[in-house]
Design an enzyme around this catalytic site. Structure first.
Site, mmCIF file in Angstrom:
data_model
loop_
_atom_site.group_PDB
_atom_site.id
_atom_site.type_symbol
_atom_site.label_atom_id
_atom_site.label_comp_id
_atom_site.label_asym_id
_atom_site.label_seq_id
_atom_site.Cartn_x
_atom_site.Cartn_y
_atom_site.Cartn_z
ATOM 1 C CG LEU A 28 -1.939 -1.102 1.351
ATOM 2 C CD1 LEU A 28 -2.680 -1.007 2.685
ATOM 3 C CD2 LEU A 28 -2.938 -1.069 0.205
ATOM 4 N N GLY A 29 2.079 1.127 0.457
ATOM 5 C CA GLY A 29 2.915 2.320 0.529
ATOM 6 C C GLY A 29 4.341 1.946 0.871
ATOM 7 C CD GLU A 30 9.338 0.290 -0.732
ATOM 8 O OE1 GLU A 30 8.757 -0.068 -1.765
ATOM 9 O OE2 GLU A 30 10.329 -0.279 -0.260
ATOM 10 N N GLY A 31 7.794 4.215 2.152
ATOM 11 C CA GLY A 31 8.495 5.474 2.378
ATOM 12 C C GLY A 31 9.939 5.188 2.754
ATOM 13 C CG PHE A 33 11.542 6.976 7.907
ATOM 14 C CD1 PHE A 33 12.866 7.034 8.302
ATOM 15 C CD2 PHE A 33 10.955 8.099 7.344
ATOM 16 C CE1 PHE A 33 13.599 8.197 8.154
ATOM 17 C CE2 PHE A 33 11.687 9.275 7.194
ATOM 18 C CZ PHE A 33 13.013 9.323 7.594
ATOM 19 N N GLY A 34 9.747 2.882 6.082
ATOM 20 C CA GLY A 34 8.981 1.654 6.250
ATOM 21 C C GLY A 34 8.184 1.262 5.022
ATOM 22 C CB VAL A 35 7.398 -1.746 3.363
ATOM 23 C CG1 VAL A 35 6.822 -1.952 1.972
ATOM 24 C CG2 VAL A 35 8.904 -1.692 3.326
ATOM 25 C CE LYS A 56 3.932 3.222 8.216
ATOM 26 N NZ LYS A 56 3.795 4.565 8.758
ATOM 27 C CG ASP A 168 3.620 13.599 7.092
ATOM 28 O OD1 ASP A 168 3.613 14.534 6.252
ATOM 29 O OD2 ASP A 168 3.989 12.450 6.820
HETATM 30 P P1 ADP Z 1 3.893 5.762 4.877
HETATM 31 O O1 ADP Z 1 3.307 7.061 4.407
HETATM 32 O O2 ADP Z 1 4.951 5.941 5.908
HETATM 33 O O3 ADP Z 1 4.279 4.862 3.756
HETATM 34 P P2 ADP Z 1 1.235 5.209 5.962
HETATM 35 O O4 ADP Z 1 0.984 4.829 7.378
HETATM 36 O O5 ADP Z 1 0.809 6.565 5.539
HETATM 37 O O6 ADP Z 1 2.768 4.928 5.656
HETATM 38 O O7 ADP Z 1 0.515 4.129 5.038
HETATM 39 C C1 ADP Z 1 0.727 4.090 3.648
HETATM 40 C C2 ADP Z 1 -0.580 3.897 2.911
HETATM 41 O O8 ADP Z 1 -1.213 2.683 3.325
HETATM 42 C C3 ADP Z 1 -1.608 4.979 3.198
HETATM 43 O O9 ADP Z 1 -1.456 6.088 2.366
HETATM 44 C C4 ADP Z 1 -2.915 4.249 2.932
HETATM 45 O O10 ADP Z 1 -3.195 4.226 1.553
HETATM 46 C C5 ADP Z 1 -2.612 2.836 3.385
HETATM 47 N N1 ADP Z 1 -3.049 2.599 4.772
HETATM 48 C C6 ADP Z 1 -2.351 2.834 5.915
HETATM 49 N N2 ADP Z 1 -3.052 2.495 7.009
HETATM 50 C C7 ADP Z 1 -4.247 2.028 6.572
HETATM 51 C C8 ADP Z 1 -5.420 1.483 7.219
HETATM 52 N N3 ADP Z 1 -5.519 1.372 8.564
HETATM 53 N N4 ADP Z 1 -6.442 1.080 6.432
HETATM 54 C C9 ADP Z 1 -6.361 1.185 5.089
HETATM 55 N N5 ADP Z 1 -5.298 1.662 4.424
HETATM 56 C C10 ADP Z 1 -4.239 2.085 5.139
#
Ligand code: ADP
Ligand code: MG
Length: 353
Positions: A28-31, A33-35, A56, A168
C-alpha cells in the site's frame, strides 16, 4: 501509575501476533522509513475476511510510531485508524524491525478521492451510503467539503487534546473508514507527544514541504532541547501554551481545505505553485486573493464563490487557519465552533448504527 497498570493489563488480554502469523497482500505504501502491506492472518478464524489488516514494517522510527498509536488507542481512538498491535523483531540479518498492525479501514485516502473527477460527490456517496439525486452545484459541494473539514478537525482536536501533534497532515494520511463512514488520520510516524517528551526533538527532515507551515519547527529554537521525560511532563503544558505546536497541523489542514475548494491546487505542481505565490505575498491569503482574482480562470473564480457563500464564512475560516504566525491561527476546537459549521452537514449513515 494506575494508568500504566491498566494499559499493561489491557495489552495483556489483547491478541498478540508475530511475523509468521501474516500473509502479505498488496503493497500500500513505501516510504524512507517503512513499508506498508495489506495482510491477512495465516491461520484466520473463519469469520475473518481476507486482507482485513494493514501491516507496517518500520525502521528506527517504528518505536515512536508504536508509542503514539498505543496512546491514541487509549485516549482518542476515533481520531485515527484502529490500531491493533505493535512489536519488535530482531534478527542478526535485518537488525531491529518494528511491526505495526491496524484494521484495514478502507480502500481510499482523501488524496485518492480528491484526485477523482467526481470529487466531492464521490465522498458524498461514501458518507451518506447512497447516490444523491439533488442537482449538483456550489451549495451542495460546500456542504460536502464542510462535512469533510468537520471530520478532519474533530480528529485533530482529539489528537491535540491528548497532547499529540501529527506534523504530517496531508490528504495521503487521511483514510476514509468504510466502517464508520468517517475520515480518520493515519501515519503517526512523524508525530510528537509533548506531554511526555516523546520525539521531543523536531525532526524537520521528516516534514512534507508541500503541507508544512512556514515555521517548520514545532517548538521555538529557544526551547531547551530534549529534556528527560519527567521534566517534560512537568513543563510541557506551559510549553504547549507558549509555542502552540498544534497550530502546525492547523496550517496543513487549511491547505487541504484550500485544495478542496480549488481543483487546480489538488495536483503536486498546482500546490507547489500556490505555495510559491503565497510566500511572495508574505503568507497573507487576502493578498494572494487580490493578486490572482483579477486574472482568475472560471474554475478559480468558482472556488472563491464557494468560500464566499453565506457571507464569506468559508473564506473567513480558511484565512483563520492559514496564517504565517502560529499563534494567530485558530485551534481545532475553536475552528469546530466557527459559524462555517453552523449549517447542518451530511448525515452520516453508519453501518454500526
Ligand atoms: P507511509 O506514508 O509511511 O508509507 P502510511 O501509514 O501513511 O505509511 O501508510 C501508507 C498507505 O497505506 C496509506 O497512504 C494508505 O493508503 C494505506 N493505509 C495505511 N493504514 C491504513 C489502514 N488502517 N487502512 C487502510 N489503508 C491504510
Ligand atoms: Mg503516509
Amino acid at each position: 501509575f494506575d494508568m500504566f497498570i491498566l494499559a499493561f493489563v489491557e495489552r495483556l488480554f489483547r491478541p498478540t501476533y508475530r511475523k509468521d502469523d501474516f500473509v502479505l497482500g498488496k503493497k500500500l505504501g513505501e516510504g524512507a522509513f517503512g513499508v506498508v502491506y495489506r495482510v491477512s492472518l495465516a491461520k484466520k478464524p473463519s469469520s475473518k475476511k481476507d486482507g482485513d489488516l494493514v501491516l507496517k514494517k518500520a525502521t528506527e522510527y517504528g518505536a515512536v510510531e508504536i508509542w503514539m498509536n498505543e496512546r491514541v488507542r487509549r485516549a482518542c481512538a476515533n481520531s485515527c485508524a484502529d490500531f491493533l498491535y505493535g512489536f519488535l523483531e530482531t534478527s542478526p540479518k535485518k537488525g531491529a524491525e518494528y511491526w505495526l498492525l491496524w484494521r484495514f479501514e478502507g480502500e481510499a485516502t482523501l488524496s485518492d478521492l480528491m484526485l477523482s473527477k467526481e470529487f466531492p460527490y464521490n465522498v458524498e456517496t461514501m458518507i451518506t451510503g447512497k447516490v444523491q439525486d439533488s442537482p449538483k452545484g456550489l451549495e451542495r459541494e460546500n456542504r460536502i467539503i464542510q462535512t469533510i473539514m468537520r471530520q478532519l478537525l474533530f480528529a485533530l482536536d482529539g489528537l491535540h487534546s491528548t497532547g499529540i501533534v501529527h506534523r504530517d497532515i496531508k490528504p495521503q494520511n487521511i483514510i476514509f473508514s468504510e466502517g464508520s463512514r468517517t475520515f480518520k488520520i493515519i501515519d503517526l510516524g512523524a508525530a510528537a507527544d509533548l506531554r511526555v517528551g516523546i520525539n521531543y526533538i523536531p525532526k524537520e527532515f521528516l516534514l512534507d514541504p508541500r503541507y508544512a507551515a512556514p515555521e517548520q519547527y514545532i517548538m521555538s529554537t529557544q526551547t531547551p532541547s530534549a529534556p528527560s521525560a519527567p521534566v517534560a511532563t512537568a513543563l510541557s503544558p506551559v510549553l504547549w501554551q507558549m509555542n502552540l505546536p498544534d497550530r502546525f497541523d492547523i496550517y496543513s489542514a487549511g491547505l487541504i481545505f484550500l485544495q478542496m475548494a480549488f481543483p487546480a491546487l489538488r495536483t503536486d505542481s498546482g500546490l507547489i505553485q500556490f505555495n510559491r505565490q503565497l510566500k511572495r505575498c508574505d503568507y497573507d491569503l487576502d493578498a494572494w486573493r487580490k493578486s490572482v482574482e483579477p486574472r482568475a480562470s472560471l474554475e478559480l473564480r468558482r472556488g472563491f464563490e464557494l468560500l464566499d457563500l453565506d457571507g464569506g464564512i468559508g473564506w473567513e475560516l480558511l484565512t483563520s487557519m492559514v496564517r504565517y504566525k502560529a499563534r494567530q491561527r485558530t485551534s481545532a476546537k475553536a475552528a469546530l465552533a466557527h459559524p462555517y459549521f453552523d449549517r447542518e452537514g451530511l448525515l452520516v449513515l453508519s453501518f454500526m448504527q
